[in-house]
Design a protein around this motif. Structure first.
Motif, PDB file in Angstrom:
ATOM      1  N   LYS A 104       0.876  -1.249   0.103  1.00 53.32           N
ATOM      2  CA  LYS A 104       0.134   0.032   0.034  1.00 53.32           C
ATOM      3  C   LYS A 104       0.719   1.325   0.088  1.00 53.32           C
ATOM      4  CE  LYS A 104      -4.112  -1.927   2.178  1.00 53.32           C
ATOM      5  NZ  LYS A 104      -5.185  -1.790   1.015  1.00 53.32           N
ATOM      6  N   ALA A 119      -7.046   9.510  -1.281  1.00 55.30           N
ATOM      7  CA  ALA A 119      -7.006  10.237  -0.127  1.00 55.30           C
ATOM      8  C   ALA A 119      -5.626  11.065   0.409  1.00 55.30           C
ATOM      9  CB  ALA A 119      -7.403   9.316   1.397  1.00 55.30           C
ATOM     10  N   VAL A 142      -7.226   7.392   8.521  1.00 60.44           N
ATOM     11  CA  VAL A 142      -7.103   5.666   8.439  1.00 60.44           C
ATOM     12  C   VAL A 142      -5.579   5.241   8.350  1.00 60.44           C
ATOM     13  CG1 VAL A 142      -7.860   3.922   6.884  1.00 60.44           C
ATOM     14  CG2 VAL A 142      -9.279   6.104   6.883  1.00 60.44           C
ATOM     15  N   LYS A 144      -3.317   2.228   7.545  1.00 60.78           N
ATOM     16  CA  LYS A 144      -3.271   0.830   6.893  1.00 60.78           C
ATOM     17  C   LYS A 144      -1.734  -0.006   6.849  1.00 60.78           C
ATOM     18  CE  LYS A 144      -6.702   2.735   3.511  1.00 60.78           C
ATOM     19  NZ  LYS A 144      -6.866   2.762   2.173  1.00 60.78           N
ATOM     20  N   VAL A 154      -6.572  -2.654   8.186  1.00 58.08           N
ATOM     21  CA  VAL A 154      -7.066  -1.328   7.952  1.00 58.08           C
ATOM     22  C   VAL A 154      -7.637  -0.811   9.310  1.00 58.08           C
ATOM     23  CG1 VAL A 154      -8.630   0.376   6.671  1.00 58.08           C
ATOM     24  CG2 VAL A 154      -7.287  -1.514   5.419  1.00 58.08           C
ATOM     25  N   GLU A 186      -3.860   8.146   6.129  1.00 62.55           N
ATOM     26  CA  GLU A 186      -4.601   9.035   5.265  1.00 62.55           C
ATOM     27  C   GLU A 186      -5.764   9.618   5.962  1.00 62.55           C
ATOM     28  OE1 GLU A 186      -4.796   6.200   1.772  1.00 62.55           O
ATOM     29  OE2 GLU A 186      -6.763   5.668   2.499  1.00 62.55           O
ATOM     30  N   GLU A 187      -6.387  10.429   5.397  1.00 64.21           N
ATOM     31  CA  GLU A 187      -7.551  11.317   5.686  1.00 64.21           C
ATOM     32  C   GLU A 187      -8.763  10.187   5.535  1.00 64.21           C
ATOM     33  OE1 GLU A 187      -9.216  14.358   3.290  1.00 64.21           O
ATOM     34  OE2 GLU A 187      -8.038  13.771   1.739  1.00 64.21           O
ATOM     35  N   PHE A 188      -9.660  10.297   6.577  1.00 62.17           N
ATOM     36  CA  PHE A 188     -11.045   9.342   6.219  1.00 62.17           C
ATOM     37  C   PHE A 188     -11.941  10.298   5.213  1.00 62.17           C
ATOM     38  CE2 PHE A 188     -15.091   8.300   7.431  1.00 62.17           C
ATOM     39  CZ  PHE A 188     -15.133   7.024   7.452  1.00 62.17           C
ATOM     40  N   LEU A 189     -12.225   9.344   4.272  1.00 62.32           N
ATOM     41  CA  LEU A 189     -12.977  10.090   3.105  1.00 62.32           C
ATOM     42  C   LEU A 189     -14.535   9.503   3.511  1.00 62.32           C
ATOM     43  CD1 LEU A 189     -10.955   9.687   0.045  1.00 62.32           C
ATOM     44  CD2 LEU A 189     -11.288  11.647   1.266  1.00 62.32           C
ATOM     45  N   GLU A 193     -18.667   4.216  -1.930  1.00 62.44           N
ATOM     46  CA  GLU A 193     -17.711   3.156  -2.265  1.00 62.44           C
ATOM     47  C   GLU A 193     -18.242   2.604  -3.694  1.00 62.44           C
ATOM     48  OE1 GLU A 193     -15.483   0.610   0.263  1.00 62.44           O
ATOM     49  OE2 GLU A 193     -16.131   1.798   1.892  1.00 62.44           O
ATOM     50  N   LYS A 215     -18.159  -5.151   2.949  1.00 62.54           N
ATOM     51  CA  LYS A 215     -17.089  -5.699   3.807  1.00 62.54           C
ATOM     52  C   LYS A 215     -17.241  -6.255   5.242  1.00 62.54           C
ATOM     53  CE  LYS A 215     -13.123  -4.280   1.167  1.00 62.54           C
ATOM     54  NZ  LYS A 215     -13.523  -3.169   0.123  1.00 62.54           N
ATOM     55  N   LEU A 283      -8.942   4.039  -3.011  1.00 59.97           N
ATOM     56  CA  LEU A 283      -8.489   3.609  -1.762  1.00 59.97           C
ATOM     57  C   LEU A 283      -7.606   2.209  -1.762  1.00 59.97           C
ATOM     58  CD1 LEU A 283     -12.308   3.262   0.126  1.00 59.97           C
ATOM     59  CD2 LEU A 283     -10.441   5.411  -0.025  1.00 59.97           C
ATOM     60  N   GLU A 284      -7.462   1.515  -2.883  1.00 62.97           N
ATOM     61  CA  GLU A 284      -6.894   0.622  -2.761  1.00 62.97           C
ATOM     62  C   GLU A 284      -6.806  -0.177  -4.187  1.00 62.97           C
ATOM     63  OE1 GLU A 284      -7.626  -3.222  -0.910  1.00 62.97           O
ATOM     64  OE2 GLU A 284      -9.744  -2.951  -1.497  1.00 62.97           O
TER      65      GLU A 284
HETATM   66  P1  AMP Z   1      -8.782  -0.861   1.643  1.00 62.45           P
HETATM   67  O1  AMP Z   1      -8.301  -2.425   2.026  1.00 62.45           O
HETATM   68  O2  AMP Z   1      -7.571   0.122   1.678  1.00 62.45           O
HETATM   69  O3  AMP Z   1      -9.707  -1.024   0.533  1.00 62.45           O
HETATM   70  O4  AMP Z   1      -9.672  -0.540   2.935  1.00 62.45           O
HETATM   71  C1  AMP Z   1     -10.804  -1.449   3.455  1.00 62.45           C
HETATM   72  C2  AMP Z   1     -11.816  -0.584   3.636  1.00 62.45           C
HETATM   73  O5  AMP Z   1     -11.582   0.501   4.411  1.00 62.45           O
HETATM   74  C3  AMP Z   1     -12.406   0.083   2.350  1.00 62.45           C
HETATM   75  O6  AMP Z   1     -13.054  -0.573   1.690  1.00 62.45           O
HETATM   76  C4  AMP Z   1     -13.057   1.389   3.012  1.00 62.45           C
HETATM   77  O7  AMP Z   1     -14.462   0.728   3.335  1.00 62.45           O
HETATM   78  C5  AMP Z   1     -12.312   1.676   4.048  1.00 62.45           C
HETATM   79  N1  AMP Z   1     -11.291   2.779   3.798  1.00 62.45           N
HETATM   80  C6  AMP Z   1     -10.024   2.569   3.483  1.00 62.45           C
HETATM   81  N2  AMP Z   1      -9.263   3.728   3.164  1.00 62.45           N
HETATM   82  C7  AMP Z   1     -10.287   4.717   3.678  1.00 62.45           C
HETATM   83  C8  AMP Z   1     -10.579   6.107   3.623  1.00 62.45           C
HETATM   84  N3  AMP Z   1      -9.167   6.687   3.378  1.00 62.45           N
HETATM   85  N4  AMP Z   1     -11.526   6.773   3.992  1.00 62.45           N
HETATM   86  C9  AMP Z   1     -12.592   6.205   4.464  1.00 62.45           C
HETATM   87  N5  AMP Z   1     -12.537   4.811   4.348  1.00 62.45           N
HETATM   88  C10 AMP Z   1     -11.682   4.214   4.148  1.00 62.45           C
END
Ligand code: AMP
Ligand code: GLY
Length: 421
Positions: A104, A119, A142, A144, A154, A186-189, A193, A215, A283-284
């Motif tokens: 990541k 983010a 957030v 990670k 996460v 990173e900031e929480f957005l 989704e 999820k 986000l990923e």
């Molecule tokens: P990821 O594995 O990075 O996709 O993160 C898993 C879950 O965490 C995502 O599907 C989102 O629901 C949540 N998430 C990850 N990053 C953020 C972010 N910057 N802001 C808000 N929610 C996030």
């Protein structure tokens, strides 16, 4: 044609069914597979992380194509070894390209460098550096873990104290081992989704579709993160105009960046996106189809991944195309075993299981954590047991069909979310 499929979940059962339906796959081998893939071909007792075992099998049995379901073997370099040592083409990117999912921090760096929307944030390796970054970003934020952590890496934190706790557990106590030796902060957005899938083959790219996944384990998005408890496809608001924005802001730039690094990506790229008033944010990335997203995406594809692969090998595809809409909607409900994701109850006999995928009109049953024993029948063997999929003209109908099917699969500790789709 002889195909080796790697993986053992309901995603792989969906891929096996999809490949068999293409009509060109005469022999299908799945490593290690499950009770569903067993009906569609031959299961091989080789775990998907046993690269040496897979390569040796391929050397001896010469498949024409290898299709990789999960990320772990790709991140370990399965595609590189299959192409270099066996000379067999692989649907799935090289180890270097798989860093898009496997790191990541590397991905954050690439996104920031290329100006791809994501983010606000960065990555760090030491606790003081991470705390400085954390204070700069603000709350909530957030955190990670850098590496693969099966959905457990996460953390959403509300204040400095919580951030310090998480950062210490990752960077100092190494709770997630190597996966947590670097972190992204990173900031929480806030927004909607969206999962978006493209097929990539060198310079050619085809948009496969969109999905929404669920999820968290509990209804109303409560409880711990899981691999995914359900999904639907397509996402209604992701119309042509939205897809064009995804191309311009995300997929074209990431594709260009990969090519700049000398990476010739052959496989599926999955963007985990969040859409807010400023548009899409990454986000990923994942370097494969999702599970359970594959189970709702694949039944709607107007042509098979094998057809796409063949067209791509002949360089018949352009740098961007979309597929004609199927005008149908698919909703998938995961039936899981109580205790999932932490400690699912396993080894229970399953009733009401139809080993055929097509159970009825617009009803598809994909087996995940199911094995079959000669004397005991079907038994649960992983937390996510089956995905029940409904396919129909409209979402309400698809949803009803998925739930009718989910209710037919019975084992003592079965549960599913009632709010999918
Ligand atoms: P990821 O594995 O990075 O996709 O993160 C898993 C879950 O965490 C995502 O599907 C989102 O629901 C949540 N998430 C990850 N990053 C953020 C972010 N910057 N802001 C808000 N929610 C996030
Ligand atoms: N369902 C999310 C994933 O496969 O990563």
């Amino acid at each position: 044609m002889k195909v080796l499929l790697v993986g053992s979940g309901a995603r792989e059962h969906a891929l096996a069914w999809h490949l068999r339906r293409s009509g060109c796959v005469q022999s299908l081998y799945t490593a290690p597979g499950n009770a569903g893939t067993e009906r569609l071909g031959t299961n091989l007792p080789i775990p998907s992380s046993d690269l040496e075992g897979l390569v040796q099998w391929a050397k001896a049995h010469r498949p024409d194509w290898v299709v990789v379901g999960p990320e772990a073997p790709l991140c370990l370099g399965l595609a590189d070894r299959m192409t270099e040592e066996v000379g067999v083409p692989v649907l799935g990117p090289s180890k270097k390209a798989a860093l898009l999912e496997g790191s990541k921090a590397a991905t954050k760096e690439l996104l920031l460098q290329e100006g791809i929307p994501t983010a606000r944030g960065g990555f760090a390796e030491s606790l003081p550096e991470a705390m400085r970054l954390s204070r700069k970003i603000g709350w909530p934020q957030v955190i990670k873990a850098d590496g693969l952590a099966a959905g457990k890496g996460v953390f959403v934190v509300e204040n400095q104290e919580q951030a310090e706790q998480v950062l210490e557990s990752l960077l100092v106590e190494r709770k997630l081992g190597e996966a947590g030796q670097r972190v992204v902060i990173e900031e929480f957005l806030v927004g909607e989704e969206l999962s978006a899938f493209v097929f990539l083959y060198e310079h050619q790219m085809v948009f496969l579709g969109t999905a929404r996944d669920y999820k968290r384990v509990g209804e109303g998005n409560r409880g711990p993160n899981t691999g995914g408890m359900g999904a639907y496809s397509p996402v209604g608001w992701a119309t042509g105009e939205v897809i064009e924005i995804l191309r311009e802001k995300i997929f074209d730039p990431v594709h260009r960046a990969l090519r700049k690094q000398g990476i010739s990506y052959k496989g599926i790229l999955y963007g985990g996106l969040l859409w807010n008033e400023k548009g899409p944010h990454v986000l990923e990335f994942n370097v494969r189809l999702g599970d359970p997203e594959a189970q709702v995406l694949v039944p709607l594809l107007p042509l098979s991944l094998l057809d796409l692969w063949r067209q791509a090998q002949d360089y018949e595809l352009s740098s961007w195309s979309t597929l004609p809409s199927s005008n149908r909607v698919a909703v998938g409900v995961v039936v899981a075993a109580r205790g999932y994701p932490e400690a699912p109850i396993l080894g229970e006999p399953i009733e009401g299981l139809c080993p055929d995928v097509e159970v009825g009109e617009g009803k598809l049953l994909f087996l995940g954590g199911v094995r079959r024993e000669a004397d005991r029948g079907f038994l649960t063997c992983a937390g996510r047991v089956v995905t029940a999929v409904g396919v129909a003209q409209d979402q309400a109908r698809a949803r009803a069909q998925a739930y009718e099917l989910a209710a037919q699969v019975r084992f003592p500790s079965a549960f599913f979310r009632r709010d999918i789709g």
